[in-house]
Design a protein around this motif. Structure first.
Motif, short mmCIF file in Angstrom:
data_model
loop_
_atom_site.label_atom_id
_atom_site.label_comp_id
_atom_site.label_asym_id
_atom_site.label_seq_id
_atom_site.Cartn_x
_atom_site.Cartn_y
_atom_site.Cartn_z
N ALA A 1 95.28 25.47 105.09
CA ALA A 1 94.52 24.50 104.29
C ALA A 1 93.32 24.08 105.13
CB ALA A 1 95.39 23.30 103.92
N ILE A 2 92.12 24.42 104.65
CA ILE A 2 90.92 24.23 105.45
C ILE A 2 89.82 23.59 104.61
CG2 ILE A 2 91.39 26.12 107.05
CD1 ILE A 2 89.69 27.94 105.36
N ASP A 3 88.74 23.25 105.27
CA ASP A 3 87.59 22.71 104.55
C ASP A 3 86.79 23.81 103.87
OD1 ASP A 3 87.91 19.91 105.27
OD2 ASP A 3 87.31 20.49 107.29
N VAL A 4 86.48 24.88 104.62
CA VAL A 4 85.61 25.93 104.10
C VAL A 4 86.18 27.30 104.41
CG1 VAL A 4 83.25 26.83 104.02
CG2 VAL A 4 83.63 24.41 104.58
N ALA A 5 86.32 28.13 103.39
CA ALA A 5 86.69 29.53 103.54
C ALA A 5 85.46 30.39 103.24
CB ALA A 5 87.82 29.91 102.59
N ILE A 6 85.00 31.12 104.23
CA ILE A 6 83.83 32.00 104.06
C ILE A 6 84.34 33.43 103.98
CG2 ILE A 6 81.66 32.78 105.06
CD1 ILE A 6 81.46 30.12 106.51
N VAL A 7 84.06 34.07 102.87
CA VAL A 7 84.54 35.43 102.65
C VAL A 7 83.42 36.40 103.02
CG1 VAL A 7 85.60 37.03 101.02
CG2 VAL A 7 85.94 34.55 100.75
N GLY A 8 83.60 37.07 104.14
CA GLY A 8 82.58 37.99 104.64
C GLY A 8 81.89 37.40 105.86
N ALA A 9 82.00 38.11 106.99
CA ALA A 9 81.43 37.60 108.25
C ALA A 9 80.13 38.33 108.55
CB ALA A 9 82.42 37.76 109.39
N ALA B 1 79.00 29.31 109.36
CA ALA B 1 80.26 28.94 110.02
C ALA B 1 80.00 28.13 111.27
CB ALA B 1 81.05 30.20 110.35
N ARG B 2 79.02 28.54 112.07
CA ARG B 2 78.70 27.80 113.29
C ARG B 2 78.24 26.38 112.97
NH1 ARG B 2 74.01 26.79 116.41
NH2 ARG B 2 74.37 26.73 118.67
N VAL C 1 86.72 25.56 109.53
CA VAL C 1 86.10 26.72 108.88
C VAL C 1 86.83 27.99 109.30
CG1 VAL C 1 83.95 27.97 108.51
CG2 VAL C 1 83.88 25.53 109.09
N ALA C 2 87.09 28.86 108.33
CA ALA C 2 87.63 30.19 108.63
C ALA C 2 86.81 31.23 107.89
CB ALA C 2 89.09 30.29 108.21
N LEU C 3 86.51 32.32 108.59
CA LEU C 3 85.86 33.48 107.98
C LEU C 3 86.91 34.56 107.78
CD1 LEU C 3 83.59 32.73 110.65
CD2 LEU C 3 82.25 33.77 108.82
N PHE C 4 86.86 35.22 106.63
CA PHE C 4 87.77 36.31 106.32
C PHE C 4 86.95 37.58 106.13
CE2 PHE C 4 89.81 32.40 105.04
CZ PHE C 4 91.08 32.53 105.60
N GLU C 5 87.12 38.53 107.04
CA GLU C 5 86.33 39.75 107.05
C GLU C 5 87.24 40.95 106.77
OE1 GLU C 5 84.03 42.66 106.99
OE2 GLU C 5 83.04 40.73 107.33
N SER C 6 86.90 41.72 105.74
CA SER C 6 87.76 42.84 105.36
C SER C 6 87.69 44.00 106.36
CB SER C 6 87.39 43.34 103.96
OG SER C 6 86.08 43.87 103.95
N LYS C 7 86.59 44.13 107.08
CA LYS C 7 86.46 45.21 108.05
C LYS C 7 87.02 44.79 109.40
CE LYS C 7 82.36 47.12 105.81
NZ LYS C 7 80.91 47.44 105.96
N LEU C 8 87.23 45.78 110.27
CA LEU C 8 87.71 45.47 111.60
C LEU C 8 86.63 44.78 112.42
CD1 LEU C 8 90.18 45.80 113.46
CD2 LEU C 8 89.20 47.98 114.23
N ALA C 9 85.38 45.21 112.25
CA ALA C 9 84.26 44.64 113.01
C ALA C 9 83.45 43.70 112.14
CB ALA C 9 83.36 45.76 113.54
#
Length: 278
Positions: free
Chosen positions: A43-51, A59-60, A69-77
């Protein structure tokens, strides 16, 4: 010797003393640390999809404003489309008015042989943005794909996550949920999260048609301006930045010039801070 003899006793003693447990301790440290990190971000304030670049800048700034804040990135890098520069020439271009953002991250740049333009090493930019976002307090989960959104009482209220390999292999495995006060589409050209909202939740977003307008052909100056202009709250709890915002608002494509992307992330952070503190 029998299994109860001196050799067995010696092995047992070594095991009890921890001499043979290095591998177990390494694995245990990773598991405990990761699940602590995951549990703290259910449970967070902001979910950013894609880094990508705009998401990392946002995010910074959001983390420095005290938001979780959490970033969710589908790729490894992480890093989006920066790494390859223009057609695998790993240099990018940034306009002079966006240089203060690179300076904030400690990323070097140099004047180009064209007025108002600077170049920067694409690998340094990508790695610098990632490092800066994490050092500010944002958390990044890579190899995780957001496959759906959470919709509560006429607002976007979270994301549905799954391991990227599981999604690609089309394995029938149920996902998990992360609740968020604000969800950001930073998925780039496809605008995947906004597309889910319009298609599955049937919401009308803040565009002239109430739907995604779609990206137009390349026109650098117009594309850079529209990327920043179209960065906005599209629906309660739902925002878009970078190329996702550009695609939603019908902006022009602009290629390996990144000033608009960086400025989009900074604008997004200001909008979300204002909204969540109202």
């Amino acid at each position: 010797f029998t299994r109860h003899g001196p050799r067995a006793s010696s092995l047992l003693a070594r095991k009890e003393s921890g001499m043979n447990a290095t591998e177990e301790r390494i694995t245990g440290a990773i598991v405990r640390s990761y699940f602590e990190k995951l549990q703290q971000h259910l449970a967070i304030d902001v979910a950013i999809v894609g880094a990508g670049p705009s998401g990392l800048v946002a995010a910074r700034d959001l983390a420095r404003a005290g938001l979780r804040v959490a970033l969710f990135e589908s790729k490894l890098a992480p890093g989006g489309g920066i790494w390859g520069g223009g057609m695998l020439f790993n240099e990018i271009v940034v306009q002079a008015d966006a240089l203060p953002i690179l300076d904030d991250f400690g990323i070097r740049h140099r004047p180009a042989d064209a007025p108002g333009l600077h170049t920067a090493d694409a690998v340094e930019v990508a790695s610098g943005l990632i490092f800066g976002a994490l050092q500010a307090g944002a958390t990044l989960f890579n190899a995780i794909r957001v496959e759906d959104i959470v919709f509560h009482e006429d607002r976007i209220a979270g994301v549905v996550i799954q391991w990227t390999p599981i999604a690609r292999l089309q394995m029938h495995v149920d996902p998990l949920v992360v609740m968020a006060r604000a969800v950001v589409d930073g998925t780039g050209h496809p605008s995947e999260i906004v597309a889910m909202a319009t298609r599955k939740a049937g919401v009308r977003i803040d565009t002239p048609t109430g739907d995604i307008l779609g990206e137009r052909p390349m026109w650098v100056d117009q594309g850079e301006a529209s990327t920043v202009e179209q960065t906005r709250r599209l629906y309660p709890g739902l925002y878009a930045c970078g190329m996702a915002a550009n695609n939603v608002g019908g902006g022009f494509r602009m290629g390996p010039i990144f000033g608009g992307m960086l400025k989009s992330g900074r604008k997004l952070a200001r909008l979300i801070v204002e909204d969540l503190r109202d």
